[in-house]
Design an enzyme around this catalytic site. Structure first.
Site, PDB file in Angstrom:
ATOM      1  N   TYR A  95       0.539  -1.148   0.219  1.00 59.42           N
ATOM      2  CA  TYR A  95       0.104   0.219   0.290  1.00 59.42           C
ATOM      3  C   TYR A  95       0.842   1.081  -0.422  1.00 59.42           C
ATOM      4  O   TYR A  95       1.215   1.709  -0.128  1.00 59.42           O
ATOM      5  CB  TYR A  95      -0.875  -0.162   1.648  1.00 59.42           C
ATOM      6  N   HIS A 140     -10.788   3.403  11.179  1.00 59.26           N
ATOM      7  CA  HIS A 140     -10.319   1.968  10.541  1.00 59.26           C
ATOM      8  C   HIS A 140      -8.200   0.990  10.833  1.00 59.26           C
ATOM      9  O   HIS A 140      -8.147   0.084  10.897  1.00 59.26           O
ATOM     10  CB  HIS A 140     -10.260   1.972   9.253  1.00 59.26           C
ATOM     11  N   LEU A 146      -4.257  -7.185   6.382  1.00 57.85           N
ATOM     12  CA  LEU A 146      -5.645  -7.612   6.736  1.00 57.85           C
ATOM     13  C   LEU A 146      -5.459  -8.830   5.638  1.00 57.85           C
ATOM     14  O   LEU A 146      -6.283  -9.751   6.381  1.00 57.85           O
ATOM     15  CB  LEU A 146      -6.728  -7.323   5.844  1.00 57.85           C
TER      16      LEU A 146
END
Length: 183
Positions: A28, A91, A60
């Protein structure tokens, strides 16, 4: 500050047989991920090991990919890499806690996993920790996986299977008095 503290590092383990390590990275933050992978690869190669790198969308998915690889391939150890930076919502907490919990559960089932998923407040904190020529958290995660693998090889053979293992008994269908199966 932790970067100024001196830490003890275990001597690098030695292996009689080759090691095959899967590096699962969530890219990411691409530059952070590249440094983490660079450090992990160097550590694996230092023990003469083979590695493969796969990418998953986010932190995740890292434990799930490792669980799938354990069931469907033949890796000796795993390195989990990625970076989670705190944002404006909760989150962050979910991703940090659940990815870590997933890796821990896999480890408790006997998988040799090094957790190099950074959980930080800022991008700059991540960059300092990821730098292969600096804190080298990717190399540290690979070292952890290799140390666990050395223990596993010392204490016995590897076992396959993660999670639910179906019974080996054949499924038996009840029949009626004529010998026909009941549907």
């Amino acid at each position: 500050m932790a970067s100024n503290e001196e830490h003890y590092t275990l001597p690098r383990p030695e292996f009689d047989a080759p090691v095959k390590v899967l590096i699962v990275v969530a890219p990411y933050y691409k530059q952070i991920a590249e440094q983490l992978v660079k450090g992990a690869v160097a550590e694996i190669e230092a023990v003469g090991g083979f590695h493969e790198v796969i990418e998953v969308p986010g932190a995740l998915e890292v434990p799930t990919a490792i669980g799938i690889a354990e069931r469907m391939s033949s890796f000796d150890a795993y390195v989990a890499l990625g970076c989670v930076i705190r944002g404006e919502t909760t989150h962050y907490d979910t991703v940090c806690n659940d990815s870590s919990r997933g890796l821990t559960l896999l480890g408790l089932q006997g998988l040799c996993i090094g957790n190099g998923i950074l959980t930080v407040e800022t991008y700059d904190q991540a960059a300092v920790r990821a730098e292969a020529d600096g804190q080298n958290k990717g190399g540290g995660a690979a070292a952890a996986a290799l140390h666990l693998l050395a223990l596993a090889r010392r204490w016995g053979s590897s076992r396959k299977g993660v999670g639910f293992v179906p019974s080996r008994d054949e499924y038996k269908v009840a029949g009626d008095s004529t010998g026909n199966d009941i549907a």
